[in-house]
Design a protein around this motif. Structure first.
Motif, PDB file in Angstrom:
ATOM      1  N   LEU A  44       0.851  -1.186   0.000  1.00 36.74           N
ATOM      2  CA  LEU A  44       0.000   0.000   0.000  1.00 36.74           C
ATOM      3  C   LEU A  44       0.892   1.244   0.000  1.00 36.74           C
ATOM      4  O   LEU A  44       1.796   1.346   0.831  1.00 36.74           O
ATOM      5  CB  LEU A  44      -0.887  -0.004   1.251  1.00 36.74           C
ATOM      6  CG  LEU A  44      -1.784   1.223   1.443  1.00 36.74           C
ATOM      7  CD1 LEU A  44      -2.929   1.226   0.430  1.00 36.74           C
ATOM      8  CD2 LEU A  44      -2.326   1.265   2.873  1.00 36.74           C
ATOM      9  N   ALA A  45       0.637   2.147  -0.909  1.00 33.78           N
ATOM     10  CA  ALA A  45       1.430   3.383  -0.961  1.00 33.78           C
ATOM     11  C   ALA A  45       0.500   4.577  -1.114  1.00 33.78           C
ATOM     12  O   ALA A  45      -0.623   4.446  -1.608  1.00 33.78           O
ATOM     13  CB  ALA A  45       2.410   3.319  -2.136  1.00 33.78           C
ATOM     14  N   ILE A  46       0.968   5.738  -0.676  1.00 35.21           N
ATOM     15  CA  ILE A  46       0.163   6.955  -0.804  1.00 35.21           C
ATOM     16  C   ILE A  46       0.920   8.047  -1.559  1.00 35.21           C
ATOM     17  O   ILE A  46       2.154   8.056  -1.585  1.00 35.21           O
ATOM     18  CB  ILE A  46      -0.299   7.507   0.568  1.00 35.21           C
ATOM     19  CG1 ILE A  46       0.900   7.852   1.465  1.00 35.21           C
ATOM     20  CG2 ILE A  46      -1.249   6.540   1.252  1.00 35.21           C
ATOM     21  CD1 ILE A  46       0.505   8.597   2.743  1.00 35.21           C
ATOM     22  N   ALA A  47       0.144   8.943  -2.163  1.00 36.15           N
ATOM     23  CA  ALA A  47       0.691  10.141  -2.805  1.00 36.15           C
ATOM     24  C   ALA A  47       0.028  11.343  -2.139  1.00 36.15           C
ATOM     25  O   ALA A  47      -1.189  11.493  -2.220  1.00 36.15           O
ATOM     26  CB  ALA A  47       0.408  10.117  -4.302  1.00 36.15           C
ATOM     27  N   GLY A  48       0.837  12.168  -1.507  1.00 35.36           N
ATOM     28  CA  GLY A  48       0.308  13.302  -0.751  1.00 35.36           C
ATOM     29  C   GLY A  48       0.567  13.115   0.734  1.00 35.36           C
ATOM     30  O   GLY A  48       0.985  12.030   1.159  1.00 35.36           O
ATOM     31  N   ARG A  49       0.327  14.167   1.501  1.00 34.33           N
ATOM     32  CA  ARG A  49       0.631  14.136   2.937  1.00 34.33           C
ATOM     33  C   ARG A  49      -0.651  14.222   3.736  1.00 34.33           C
ATOM     34  O   ARG A  49      -1.277  15.272   3.815  1.00 34.33           O
ATOM     35  CB  ARG A  49       1.570  15.276   3.292  1.00 34.33           C
ATOM     36  CG  ARG A  49       2.954  15.107   2.667  1.00 34.33           C
ATOM     37  CD  ARG A  49       3.774  16.383   2.807  1.00 34.33           C
ATOM     38  NE  ARG A  49       4.235  16.607   4.172  1.00 34.33           N
ATOM     39  CZ  ARG A  49       4.907  17.706   4.546  1.00 34.33           C
ATOM     40  NH1 ARG A  49       5.153  18.659   3.669  1.00 34.33           N
ATOM     41  NH2 ARG A  49       5.303  17.842   5.799  1.00 34.33           N
ATOM     42  N   PRO A  50      -1.052  13.129   4.383  1.00 35.90           N
ATOM     43  CA  PRO A  50      -2.314  13.153   5.133  1.00 35.90           C
ATOM     44  C   PRO A  50      -2.195  13.909   6.447  1.00 35.90           C
ATOM     45  O   PRO A  50      -1.117  13.979   7.031  1.00 35.90           O
ATOM     46  CB  PRO A  50      -2.584  11.663   5.393  1.00 35.90           C
ATOM     47  CG  PRO A  50      -1.236  11.023   5.381  1.00 35.90           C
ATOM     48  CD  PRO A  50      -0.388  11.817   4.419  1.00 35.90           C
ATOM     49  N   GLY A  51      -3.318  14.459   6.910  1.00 36.03           N
ATOM     50  CA  GLY A  51      -3.380  15.079   8.232  1.00 36.03           C
ATOM     51  C   GLY A  51      -3.313  16.594   8.223  1.00 36.03           C
ATOM     52  O   GLY A  51      -3.692  17.236   9.210  1.00 36.03           O
ATOM     53  N   TRP A  52      -2.869  17.182   7.120  1.00 39.68           N
ATOM     54  CA  TRP A  52      -2.685  18.638   7.095  1.00 39.68           C
ATOM     55  C   TRP A  52      -4.012  19.384   7.098  1.00 39.68           C
ATOM     56  O   TRP A  52      -4.136  20.449   7.709  1.00 39.68           O
ATOM     57  CB  TRP A  52      -1.809  19.046   5.901  1.00 39.68           C
ATOM     58  CG  TRP A  52      -0.379  18.742   6.181  1.00 39.68           C
ATOM     59  CD1 TRP A  52       0.259  17.556   5.938  1.00 39.68           C
ATOM     60  CD2 TRP A  52       0.572  19.590   6.833  1.00 39.68           C
ATOM     61  NE1 TRP A  52       1.567  17.610   6.390  1.00 39.68           N
ATOM     62  CE2 TRP A  52       1.779  18.862   6.938  1.00 39.68           C
ATOM     63  CE3 TRP A  52       0.541  20.883   7.354  1.00 39.68           C
ATOM     64  CZ2 TRP A  52       2.928  19.395   7.525  1.00 39.68           C
ATOM     65  CZ3 TRP A  52       1.689  21.430   7.925  1.00 39.68           C
ATOM     66  CH2 TRP A  52       2.869  20.687   8.021  1.00 39.68           C
ATOM     67  N   SER A  53      -5.009  18.873   6.410  1.00 40.34           N
ATOM     68  CA  SER A  53      -6.313  19.548   6.421  1.00 40.34           C
ATOM     69  C   SER A  53      -6.927  19.479   7.817  1.00 40.34           C
ATOM     70  O   SER A  53      -7.490  20.462   8.313  1.00 40.34           O
ATOM     71  CB  SER A  53      -7.251  18.917   5.385  1.00 40.34           C
ATOM     72  OG  SER A  53      -8.520  19.514   5.460  1.00 40.34           O
ATOM     73  N   ALA A  54      -6.786  18.317   8.472  1.00 42.00           N
ATOM     74  CA  ALA A  54      -7.284  18.184   9.854  1.00 42.00           C
ATOM     75  C   ALA A  54      -6.564  19.161  10.774  1.00 42.00           C
ATOM     76  O   ALA A  54      -7.173  19.770  11.655  1.00 42.00           O
ATOM     77  CB  ALA A  54      -7.094  16.748  10.335  1.00 42.00           C
ATOM     78  N   ALA A  55      -5.257  19.340  10.564  1.00 39.66           N
ATOM     79  CA  ALA A  55      -4.485  20.300  11.366  1.00 39.66           C
ATOM     80  C   ALA A  55      -5.013  21.715  11.134  1.00 39.66           C
ATOM     81  O   ALA A  55      -5.187  22.490  12.087  1.00 39.66           O
ATOM     82  CB  ALA A  55      -3.008  20.212  10.999  1.00 39.66           C
ATOM     83  N   GLY A  56      -5.270  22.039   9.884  1.00 36.63           N
ATOM     84  CA  GLY A  56      -5.788  23.372   9.565  1.00 36.63           C
ATOM     85  C   GLY A  56      -7.141  23.604  10.210  1.00 36.63           C
ATOM     86  O   GLY A  56      -7.421  24.683  10.742  1.00 36.63           O
ATOM     87  N   TYR A  57      -7.981  22.574  10.182  1.00 40.20           N
ATOM     88  CA  TYR A  57      -9.295  22.680  10.830  1.00 40.20           C
ATOM     89  C   TYR A  57      -9.120  22.937  12.326  1.00 40.20           C
ATOM     90  O   TYR A  57      -9.770  23.810  12.904  1.00 40.20           O
ATOM     91  CB  TYR A  57     -10.105  21.398  10.598  1.00 40.20           C
ATOM     92  CG  TYR A  57     -11.396  21.383  11.375  1.00 40.20           C
ATOM     93  CD1 TYR A  57     -12.511  22.064  10.904  1.00 40.20           C
ATOM     94  CD2 TYR A  57     -11.500  20.713  12.589  1.00 40.20           C
ATOM     95  CE1 TYR A  57     -13.703  22.078  11.616  1.00 40.20           C
ATOM     96  CE2 TYR A  57     -12.683  20.720  13.316  1.00 40.20           C
ATOM     97  CZ  TYR A  57     -13.781  21.397  12.825  1.00 40.20           C
ATOM     98  OH  TYR A  57     -14.949  21.422  13.540  1.00 40.20           O
ATOM     99  N   ALA A  58      -8.240  22.173  12.952  1.00 42.80           N
ATOM    100  CA  ALA A  58      -8.024  22.322  14.402  1.00 42.80           C
ATOM    101  C   ALA A  58      -7.510  23.725  14.724  1.00 42.80           C
ATOM    102  O   ALA A  58      -7.940  24.347  15.700  1.00 42.80           O
ATOM    103  CB  ALA A  58      -7.041  21.259  14.889  1.00 42.80           C
ATOM    104  N   LEU A  59      -6.606  24.229  13.900  1.00 41.88           N
ATOM    105  CA  LEU A  59      -6.074  25.583  14.125  1.00 41.88           C
ATOM    106  C   LEU A  59      -7.175  26.625  13.984  1.00 41.88           C
ATOM    107  O   LEU A  59      -7.327  27.505  14.828  1.00 41.88           O
ATOM    108  CB  LEU A  59      -4.943  25.870  13.125  1.00 41.88           C
ATOM    109  CG  LEU A  59      -3.610  25.172  13.411  1.00 41.88           C
ATOM    110  CD1 LEU A  59      -2.722  25.180  12.172  1.00 41.88           C
ATOM    111  CD2 LEU A  59      -2.881  25.852  14.583  1.00 41.88           C
ATOM    112  N   LEU A  60      -7.948  26.530  12.913  1.00 44.04           N
ATOM    113  CA  LEU A  60      -9.014  27.511  12.683  1.00 44.04           C
ATOM    114  C   LEU A  60     -10.073  27.415  13.784  1.00 44.04           C
ATOM    115  O   LEU A  60     -10.555  28.433  14.291  1.00 44.04           O
ATOM    116  CB  LEU A  60      -9.644  27.293  11.302  1.00 44.04           C
ATOM    117  CG  LEU A  60      -8.760  27.703  10.114  1.00 44.04           C
ATOM    118  CD1 LEU A  60      -9.284  27.091   8.811  1.00 44.04           C
ATOM    119  CD2 LEU A  60      -8.688  29.228   9.984  1.00 44.04           C
ATOM    120  N   ALA A  61     -10.421  26.179  14.163  1.00 43.92           N
ATOM    121  CA  ALA A  61     -11.447  25.992  15.199  1.00 43.92           C
ATOM    122  C   ALA A  61     -10.966  26.546  16.541  1.00 43.92           C
ATOM    123  O   ALA A  61     -11.754  27.005  17.358  1.00 43.92           O
ATOM    124  CB  ALA A  61     -11.797  24.513  15.331  1.00 43.92           C
TER     125      ALA A  61
END
Lengths: 343, 343
Positions: free
Chosen positions: B173-190
């Motif tokens: 299994l491989a991924i392209a892109g960096r997961p978790g950054w949108s969740a981090a942005g949400y947490a920061l904004l919230a």
């Protein structure tokens, strides 16, 4: 089990979508449904896959908003589902194509009964079965009110799609279906009248709740010996949509009002002391089809000639400009311009 | 000219959609736009017409609701428009296809400034230009809040689409892109943090406002010498979406958490005393791509191996079951299950 709720449809005392959860809800909606032959891959992956029989496909999309395009106290879930599919299927037929699939975006409050959502899905499938095609995918999200967004896909019935721009002077304008009945149903419901309140009332209310576009008559016309050279469906109002066709084709259209007379609708209008002519000329949502045939090539059986294509521009009725609102406009707030649409 | 309003976006003191009307609004949105080569007929008729290069087409739809999927005080109109297209384009790429067109259903309050709608349209077109394809049609209706429904169409990049069901034991299994950054942005904004509030904060907030899926890496993988045998995009959360892939393929997946470590994101998490690992494993909306390659066929450059395909079922992290919410569920009301999604 939630009986009453502050938000969302309350037609049932069964479980809510929040109680069963997104994935169980999707499983219920899709249970026992059979995909059409054009759907290679249906719900359950990142996207659906459909075949394009002629190497091209026709696409239409429409969004329906609770209290703007339907009312939960006027229509059943199945009515609303049927209406959402019908108005998109009508757009596909109005391009001289036949629907092969639909995707549906659905926004619902979390307290919506599961029964309401399965009722909507039953309506989607019932009308898809009538019009052609199947529900190939969708998206369900939480929303403060019910929002339905349908995108329909179709295969052209002939070599080329039939646009609005093929009308030429000398041609005849004909329609398939009876305009004004949905507007009549809206007027009856808005006035608090029940389906039993007078002649034609039940027909009108049913027409407003879920239109029955004459798909078969378009199919026969487009695949027949003398296909129309221009085609559209009446969703905003007869004069408004014929106006779009005239503009796209660079022609004028004169409507013969005598050909549009509808004695049953006039009786129905009598109950409300309303004007059937206004409903016929400006009411949308019946999804009547309007086609243009060239001189010497008459429309097929089931189509009624209602006008003449002329040089010039604009639409007239019996040679004169029609006074008053011509049809629906999304951001207009005046009732007179919105006959036939619930808000 | 309306400055303030009780409802709808208020980013502008210019005219509202009600003031200019539906048809002038549509004309402004479409002015100067150039359709892609697959669009035979764009906006202005009953439906659009697109070509299907390989005789089939891939379709995805997503609905975004104001205050549930975006916030008008957190994102610009262009951010929201880009996000709406990106999440659909990502679904098309996740089938091993490339987008060729989109239709957009748009519900907006009547007091919405025209500038907001043209800003949305600029975002739609900007992301469509990045992902491929053009906006081929749509529908604009009045709605109590902003609702956006995008349907995307694509051509398969190879002979067949790549589904979620092709993974087999022994694969990687491989991924392209960096997961978790949108969740981090949400947490920061919230949490009321500004983009300047700490290391990585600007990147995280930008990722939440509009994702940047790695379309090029999927395209290169699918059209390369060793295409993936299964593919999906991470929209609900890495564990949740990998779980769907495992279930569709009838396999188990073990995730190697060391391969997912992200020191920049960990620094960003430190500011909030949060757990970057939770963001990475369960945050959606980055639209990271996840692919499976068979044993002996390594993923191409740019892809990071993060797990192993095994016999069995379910998803584990370093051999153990992950405790806690796995990702987004549409009707869940708990914050912990909704990281990365505004509500």
């Amino acid at each position: 089990m939630t009986a009453a709720s502050e938000e969302g449809p309350t037609i049932s005392t069964g479980p809510t979508v929040r109680e069963v959860g997104e994935f169980a809800l999707i499983a219920r909606i899709n249970a026992g449904r059979e995909q059409g032959s054009a759907v290679q891959l249906g719900p359950g992956d990142d996207a659906a896959v459909l075949t394009a029989a002629r190497g091209r496909y026709v696409v239409s999309t429409d969004m329906l908003i609770e209290d703007r395009h339907f009312r939960l106290d006027w229509s059943t879930a199945e009515d609303i589902g049927r209406k959402a599919i019908a108005q998109n299927a009508a757009d596909i037929y109005a391009m001289g194509a036949e629907p092969v699939g639909y995707v549906v975006g659905l926004g619902i409050p979390e307290r919506t009964p599961v029964d309401f959502v399965t009722g909507l899905a039953d309506g989607f499938w019932a009308e898809a079965t009538r019009a052609g095609g199947s529900i190939a995918g969708g998206d369900i999200v939480r929303s403060p009110q019910v929002v339905i967004s349908v995108t329909a896909f179709g295969d052209p019935l002939g070599e080329e799609p039939v646009t609005r721009s093929g009308a030429r002077p000398g041609g005849l304008l004909a329609i398939a279906g009876r305009p004004g009945w949905s507007a009549a149903g809206y007027a009856l419901l808005a006035g608090g009248h029940v389906p039993e309140s007078g002649p034609g009332a039940a027909t009108a209310v049913a027409a407003h709740r879920a239109p029955r576009p004459a798909y078969d008559l378009v199919r026969a016309a487009v695949t027949g010996a003398h296909p129309p050279v221009a085609l559209t469906d009446i969703s905003d109002g007869l004069l408004a949509d014929i106006g779009h066709l005239a503009e796209s084709s660079g022609v004028a259209i004169d409507v013969r009002s005598a050909a549009l007379r509808d004695t049953e609708l006039a009786e129905c209008a009598g109950v409300l002391e309303s004007d059937a002519r206004q409903w016929i000329l400006t009411g949308g949502e019946d999804h009547v089809f309007a086609g243009v045939w060239p001189a010497g090539s008459p429309p097929p059986p089931g189509w009624t000639v209602i006008g003449d294509i002329e040089a010039g521009h604009g639409v007239t009725v019996d040679g004169a400009r029609y006074r008053g609102p011509q049809g629906w406009e999304a951001f207009s707030g005046t009732d007179s311009a919105n006959v036939g649409h619930s808000r």
